[in-house]
Design an enzyme around this catalytic site. Structure first.
Site, mmCIF file in Angstrom:
data_model
loop_
_atom_site.group_PDB
_atom_site.id
_atom_site.type_symbol
_atom_site.label_atom_id
_atom_site.label_comp_id
_atom_site.label_asym_id
_atom_site.label_seq_id
_atom_site.Cartn_x
_atom_site.Cartn_y
_atom_site.Cartn_z
ATOM 1 N N ARG A 132 32.251 48.858 44.858
ATOM 2 C CA ARG A 132 30.738 49.449 44.430
ATOM 3 C C ARG A 132 30.583 50.770 44.731
ATOM 4 O O ARG A 132 29.214 50.893 44.418
ATOM 5 C CB ARG A 132 29.841 48.523 45.658
ATOM 6 C CG ARG A 132 30.178 46.758 46.164
ATOM 7 C CD ARG A 132 29.751 46.126 45.101
ATOM 8 N NE ARG A 132 30.169 45.394 45.506
ATOM 9 C CZ ARG A 132 30.127 43.370 44.703
ATOM 10 N NH1 ARG A 132 30.133 43.444 43.238
ATOM 11 N NH2 ARG A 132 30.298 42.701 45.099
ATOM 12 N N ASP A 180 39.112 38.421 45.244
ATOM 13 C CA ASP A 180 37.960 38.431 45.032
ATOM 14 C C ASP A 180 36.921 38.775 45.766
ATOM 15 O O ASP A 180 35.513 38.569 46.121
ATOM 16 C CB ASP A 180 37.209 37.522 44.434
ATOM 17 C CG ASP A 180 36.210 37.680 43.538
ATOM 18 O OD1 ASP A 180 36.009 38.604 43.043
ATOM 19 O OD2 ASP A 180 35.540 36.394 43.611
ATOM 20 N N HIS A 213 37.003 36.146 33.467
ATOM 21 C CA HIS A 213 36.130 35.228 34.434
ATOM 22 C C HIS A 213 35.824 34.178 33.603
ATOM 23 O O HIS A 213 34.608 34.400 32.620
ATOM 24 C CB HIS A 213 35.223 36.327 35.084
ATOM 25 C CG HIS A 213 33.862 35.920 35.788
ATOM 26 N ND1 HIS A 213 33.651 35.461 37.419
ATOM 27 C CD2 HIS A 213 33.236 34.779 35.557
ATOM 28 C CE1 HIS A 213 32.595 35.120 37.506
ATOM 29 N NE2 HIS A 213 32.030 34.155 36.343
ATOM 30 N N ASP A 257 34.836 41.295 34.812
ATOM 31 C CA ASP A 257 33.979 39.979 35.011
ATOM 32 C C ASP A 257 33.697 40.492 36.225
ATOM 33 O O ASP A 257 32.942 41.836 36.017
ATOM 34 C CB ASP A 257 35.698 40.488 36.418
ATOM 35 C CG ASP A 257 36.052 39.234 37.783
ATOM 36 O OD1 ASP A 257 35.933 37.858 37.413
ATOM 37 O OD2 ASP A 257 35.203 39.777 39.106
ATOM 38 N N ASN A 259 31.241 32.159 43.161
ATOM 39 C CA ASN A 259 31.108 32.287 42.011
ATOM 40 C C ASN A 259 32.697 32.333 41.559
ATOM 41 O O ASN A 259 33.476 34.030 41.487
ATOM 42 C CB ASN A 259 30.428 33.147 40.954
ATOM 43 C CG ASN A 259 29.930 32.529 39.464
ATOM 44 O OD1 ASN A 259 30.761 31.259 39.432
ATOM 45 N ND2 ASN A 259 29.257 33.053 38.751
#
Ligand SMILES: [Zn+2]
Length: 434
Positions: free
Chosen positions: A65, A310, A182, A153, A283
């Protein structure tokens, strides 16, 4: 820095394919030493009886992030979480703000990880500018800056043209750079937030069909056949994706696939226990038990060769929103190894080597990075794991800023006791060091 002598560990070394009890020495330069030679200088001794020593654990799929969403996670907190999770190397996905799609952005993120100095990062650059799926990003520049893979992704590379260009680029490299896909056909997944099945129907949630994942897998296999290059499928979750991957591998194509720990452990029944909250929203979505079983079997058959967390940290308020509005993702790097041990070793009697290969030699083979394992002269990166310890997941104790996990309160079996990188402890006695 003092040298280390680790006595009586079970050395589970997938890089060499060996699993033996041994004494292991680490010299003051941070490299594995010859077990027969004395270590110079002060030596710290560890009694490792009952512990596994696993070299260089890699989590190929994490979201840290930074830059742009540091309230969810930054490179410091993410690196600390990795250390606490027994991880030496992380594959950093590029969906930061802005997206890592240029040489400068790639160089900056890698230098930040090096500055923090806990773990090593494999940079993953965007396939398309801004991961918007329109124009190719600067692949060559990012590779020069140290990118080890390409991925959009968070989003798929939906365009067949752009995927074929990326694969053709991959094919031109001496060591083909993997394109990590992805898998999600946006026209099929459109608006879906949970697996399209009885649980979603019961909870009144818009469904995402399994075919949204697998049709793109079959397409990408066709593109690899036509254009060459190396493809890696992130977080595979439906049986037809596994079929596509198995057929590609049987045909000798450069295709690999990964499983996320939550898909190996949980099913979509988990959504009900958090309803109406979105804690278990991820997801691809959690799937029914039959699909979970197929994924475990694909790991056992060697179709899936990588497990990666993930790791997708989010703020507490974001995940507390009603299911349809909460962001997708689970904070998973600190529970990765324990989930793999719980499901595959204790639950399904897979050997330590089989389980640990998924987070060591498996991801190394995807990226094509050489590492010798526990041999004299190799960088001493390893985790010490107590395979029997039971512990309860308590997210407030995470180093990650993301406490978003549906595993809160679950008891897992297998605990990281220490993590060493370059001969130095980065995690020991429950604490990150530095
Ligand atoms: Zn993804």
């Amino acid at each position: 820095m003092s040298a280390l002598r680790l006595k009586g560990a079970r050395v589970v070394d997938p890089y060499r394919g060996s699993d033996t009890e041994a004494n292991v020495g680490v010299d003051a330069d941070g490299r594995f030493a010859s077990p027969d030679l004395p270590l110079a200088g002060p030596v710290e001794e560890w009694d490792c009886r009952g512990l596994w020593l696993v070299p260089r654990v890699v989590d190929l799929h994490v979201h840290f992030r930074e830059p742009g969403q540091e309230y969810k996670e930054d490179i410091t907190s993410g690196s600390q979480a990795a250390a606490a999770g027994g991880v030496s190397v992380v594959g950093l996905m590029p969906n930061t703000v802005p997206v890592a799609d240029s040489e400068a952005a790639m160089a900056q993120v890698l230098s930040r990880v090096a500055e923090v100095g806990l773990v090593e990062a494999w940079g993953i650059g965007a396939v398309t500018q801004g991961s918007l799926g329109q124009e190719p990003a600067d692949w060559e520049g990012m590779r020069r800056a140290g990118a080890r893979a390409l991925s959009d992704d968070g989003h798929p590379v939906a365009s067949s043209r752009l995927m074929s260009l990326a694969l053709a680029y991959s094919a031109r490299q001496g060591r083909p750079i993997p394109v990590i896909q992805h898998l999600e056909d946006p026209e099929l997944s459109c608006g879906g937030v949970a697996h399209d099945g009885p649980v979603a129907a019961r909870l009144g949630l818009p469904g995402m069909p399994g075919a949204a994942e697998s049709v793109l897998a079959w397409r990408d296999i066709g593109l690899v056949r036509a254009f060459g290059g190396r493809i890696h499928f992130a977080h595979c979750s439906v049986p037809d994706t596994l079929e596509a991957l198995a057929s590609a591998r049987a045909a000798g194509l450069a295709a690999t696939g990964e499983a996320a720990p939550h898909h190996l452990l949980l099913t979509d029944e988990e959504l009900a226990s958090w309803h109406p909250g979105g804690m278990a929203k991820v997801n691809p979505p959690l799937r029914p038990g039959t699909m979970r079983e197929a994924l475990c079997q694909a790991v056992e058959r060697g179709v899936i060769t990588v497990a990666a967390s993930d790791h997708a940290p989010h703020g507490a308020l974001e995940k507390a929103r009603p299911f349809a509005e909460a962001p997708f993702g689970i904070s998973g790097i600190e529970t990765l190894l324990a989930v793999l041990l719980t499901v595959l070793h204790h639950g399904r009697q897979r050997t330590p080597l089989e389980v640990m290969r998924l987070v060591t030699a498996g991801p190394h083979a995807v990226v094509g990075e050489p590492y010798a394992g526990v041999v004299p002269g190799a960088a001493a990166d390893f985790a010490l794991i107590d395979p029997q310890a039971r512990w309860q997941v308590d997210p407030p104790r995470f180093y990650s800023r993301g406490q978003n996990t549906p595993l809160a309160g679950h008891t897992l079996r297998g605990q990281v006791v220490a993590t060493v990188r370059g001969g130095q402890f980065i995690f020991r006695e429950g604490q990150v060091v530095r």
